[in-house]
Design a protein around this motif. Sequence first.
Motif, PDB file in Angstrom:
ATOM      1  N   VAL A  22       1.082 -12.311   6.768  1.00 40.62           N
ATOM      2  CA  VAL A  22       1.914 -10.738   5.797  1.00 40.62           C
ATOM      3  C   VAL A  22       1.445 -10.641   4.659  1.00 40.62           C
ATOM      4  CG1 VAL A  22       4.142  -9.382   5.466  1.00 40.62           C
ATOM      5  CG2 VAL A  22       4.068 -10.803   6.754  1.00 40.62           C
ATOM      6  N   ASP A  23       1.105  -9.545   4.429  1.00 40.34           N
ATOM      7  CA  ASP A  23       0.835  -9.645   2.574  1.00 40.34           C
ATOM      8  C   ASP A  23       2.251  -9.474   1.065  1.00 40.34           C
ATOM      9  OD1 ASP A  23       0.016  -8.906   0.036  1.00 40.34           O
ATOM     10  OD2 ASP A  23      -1.289  -6.809   0.432  1.00 40.34           O
ATOM     11  N   SER A  24       2.114 -11.042   0.952  1.00 41.81           N
ATOM     12  CA  SER A  24       3.834 -10.372   0.361  1.00 41.81           C
ATOM     13  C   SER A  24       3.659  -9.879  -0.836  1.00 41.81           C
ATOM     14  CB  SER A  24       3.157 -11.967   0.069  1.00 41.81           C
ATOM     15  OG  SER A  24       2.376 -13.168  -1.251  1.00 41.81           O
ATOM     16  N   LYS A  25       2.921 -10.098  -1.457  1.00 38.76           N
ATOM     17  CA  LYS A  25       2.923  -9.007  -3.295  1.00 38.76           C
ATOM     18  C   LYS A  25       3.259  -7.670  -2.372  1.00 38.76           C
ATOM     19  CE  LYS A  25       0.498  -8.381  -7.003  1.00 38.76           C
ATOM     20  NZ  LYS A  25       0.668  -6.728  -6.589  1.00 38.76           N
ATOM     21  N   TRP A  26       2.359  -7.841  -1.907  1.00 41.72           N
ATOM     22  CA  TRP A  26       3.191  -6.073  -1.122  1.00 41.72           C
ATOM     23  C   TRP A  26       4.172  -5.863  -0.596  1.00 41.72           C
ATOM     24  CZ3 TRP A  26       3.930  -5.058   3.965  1.00 41.72           C
ATOM     25  CH2 TRP A  26       4.036  -4.138   5.165  1.00 41.72           C
ATOM     26  N   ALA A  27       5.213  -6.899  -0.040  1.00 41.35           N
ATOM     27  CA  ALA A  27       6.479  -7.134   0.666  1.00 41.35           C
ATOM     28  C   ALA A  27       6.987  -7.022   0.134  1.00 41.35           C
ATOM     29  CB  ALA A  27       6.409  -8.114   1.710  1.00 41.35           C
ATOM     30  N   ILE A  28       7.149  -7.885  -1.494  1.00 39.96           N
ATOM     31  CA  ILE A  28       8.186  -7.730  -2.187  1.00 39.96           C
ATOM     32  C   ILE A  28       8.295  -7.114  -2.661  1.00 39.96           C
ATOM     33  CG2 ILE A  28       8.840  -9.080  -4.174  1.00 39.96           C
ATOM     34  CD1 ILE A  28       7.553 -11.601  -2.862  1.00 39.96           C
ATOM     35  N   GLU A  29       7.618  -6.225  -2.965  1.00 35.80           N
ATOM     36  CA  GLU A  29       6.888  -4.782  -3.351  1.00 35.80           C
ATOM     37  C   GLU A  29       8.173  -3.835  -2.798  1.00 35.80           C
ATOM     38  OE1 GLU A  29       3.061  -4.163  -4.487  1.00 35.80           O
ATOM     39  OE2 GLU A  29       3.225  -4.812  -6.440  1.00 35.80           O
ATOM     40  N   HIS A  30       8.569  -4.193  -1.676  1.00 32.99           N
ATOM     41  CA  HIS A  30       8.884  -3.086  -0.956  1.00 32.99           C
ATOM     42  C   HIS A  30       9.235  -3.337  -0.057  1.00 32.99           C
ATOM     43  CE1 HIS A  30       4.601  -0.941  -0.841  1.00 32.99           C
ATOM     44  NE2 HIS A  30       5.410  -0.242  -0.989  1.00 32.99           N
TER      45      HIS A  30
END
Length: 592
Positions: free
Chosen positions: A201-209
């Motif tokens: 999973v795209d960790s940066k994207w996931a955390i931002e959301h």
Amino acid sequence: MKKHVVILAALALFGAAFAATPKDTYVYLQSAVIDSLDPVQAYDGASIGILENVYETLYSFKKDSLGEYEPTLATSYEVSPDGMTYTFHLRKGVKFHSGNPMTCKDVKYSMQRNLVTMPGDSGAWIFGSVLTGYGDDALTEAKRALGEGASQAEIDKFLDDYWKKIEAAVTCDDMYTVSFHLAKPDVAFFARLLFTGGAVVDSKWAIEHGAWSGTEKDWKDWIGVDLRTGYLHNHASGTGPYKLVKWDGKNVVAEAFDGYWGGEPAIKKVLVQSVEEESTRLEALARGDADRVDVNDWATVNAKVKQMSGVKVWSDPKWSPAAAHVVFFNFNVQGENNPYIGSGKLDGNGIPRDFFSDINVRKAFAYSLDQDAIYNDLFEGHGSWYTMALPPTWPGYDPDIPIRKLDLDKAEEYFKKAWGGQVWEKGFKLTITYNAGNTERQTVAEMLKANVESLNPKFKIDVVPLQWSDYLKAARAKSLPIWPLGWGADYADSDNFIHPFYHSRGSLAKRQNFKDPEMDKLIDYARTLVKPEQQAERYEIYKKIGRMAYDELPNIPYPLQSPFIVTRDNVQGVYYNSMISRDFYWKDISKK
């Protein structure tokens, strides 16, 4: 015509409506409804069928081979001499659908997110059981280890130790090297990593959301959370050849990812639509509105599908499903005001919650199931017999275990013994459910109803269809007294059938409240047999489990039909891999 409009409206999400699917578009009408698009939460074939194309794991299956794998997000790996550390070298230059680059931190985050959340109705146990040694979330494990009367200080200490195990489980040696450190040896760890729960999973994207931060500071807030409430439930940023455009709860629209590291696929647009009615799916196939449809059984294939022009049925005698279908019994039904058990008493208007804890009841139902009719009439001889809940071609399967076939005299005999004779005297009423649109399970349920009710006018069974998501939810809530359901392998090892079906902490046995301490001990011991020279012993244990299951009868295995795939005849590149949820990857097909 109304259903035709629905399909065209879904296709219009691509920007146009058409009477037949274009050459660069793939339309698949399936019977099941998607449960979640979060890789950690998703644990059903319909959901996984999407994830396999939007996200990627470190390695993947090589088309139709179960024994050959190809590098995907990793390029190579090695295993330490003691088998406790797996180190993967990651592919460079890979981008997520968001545009973010993939590095080791994403792999680490994705796996640790499994270990942090561990939803009870997910496949996260597949990784937790070997990376931390725990098969349930941290709070559940704390209660199990410490007891209900544990102090908060004791619980906090347990959680601190649990977190340390999570931290130690996955490490980044550098930006493109990741290591997995096992809590105990596991012969199937590499195979486990191919399961979609291990997708990156795209960790940066996931955390931002709003997903877990990836740090210790908020990990306790995510323990056991139902991830269906999160952003990743219906949004995605993977590295796969296709990116998610939209999922509205029924239709999935995806399009080819132009930044995909593996090249441009021939199919540019994909629509996967959940259509419950088989007749509607077949009409769409005949018109050319669908490129592939789910067909329930060989009887329908032979009677209807083979008469259609422009349609192809793909099948091969060598194809063998990595699955098992059974009728489950619940040994202690849960749920207040449960509609499936009537009065909740053995009074002719219901059943007690532990109705199926009596072996005589289970044997009576087993002898009421006409397995010959399933094999010969529904599957028209295209199928495999099952003596236990393990595919017949997998190591550890015992073909010599007897099969209980229809014998109404024996069924009556056991019903008269059940509950000290009270079942026969007072009668009962219960409900058997199946997922709407699945004619195979409907047939099994109606067969049991007809045969059981024929024995005694006081026996009453209702057969009720449920939507797929409701069916899964009810089974996971342990509220169904008896239900037919299948299980497809998560990873290519026999343990993935033996443990879920027969161990008290297995994902299926838990739904039944089934526990046999001797089986548990044998299965736990079999998991310690990881050396090549120990595999023969492991498989003999599985055969013993199968024989014990015949005697204990926690479920009724029944025949499984031989696989087939139904498409329009212009679809090319189709193959069958029993470990791929929908048999093949979208990127491998094209249309002429």
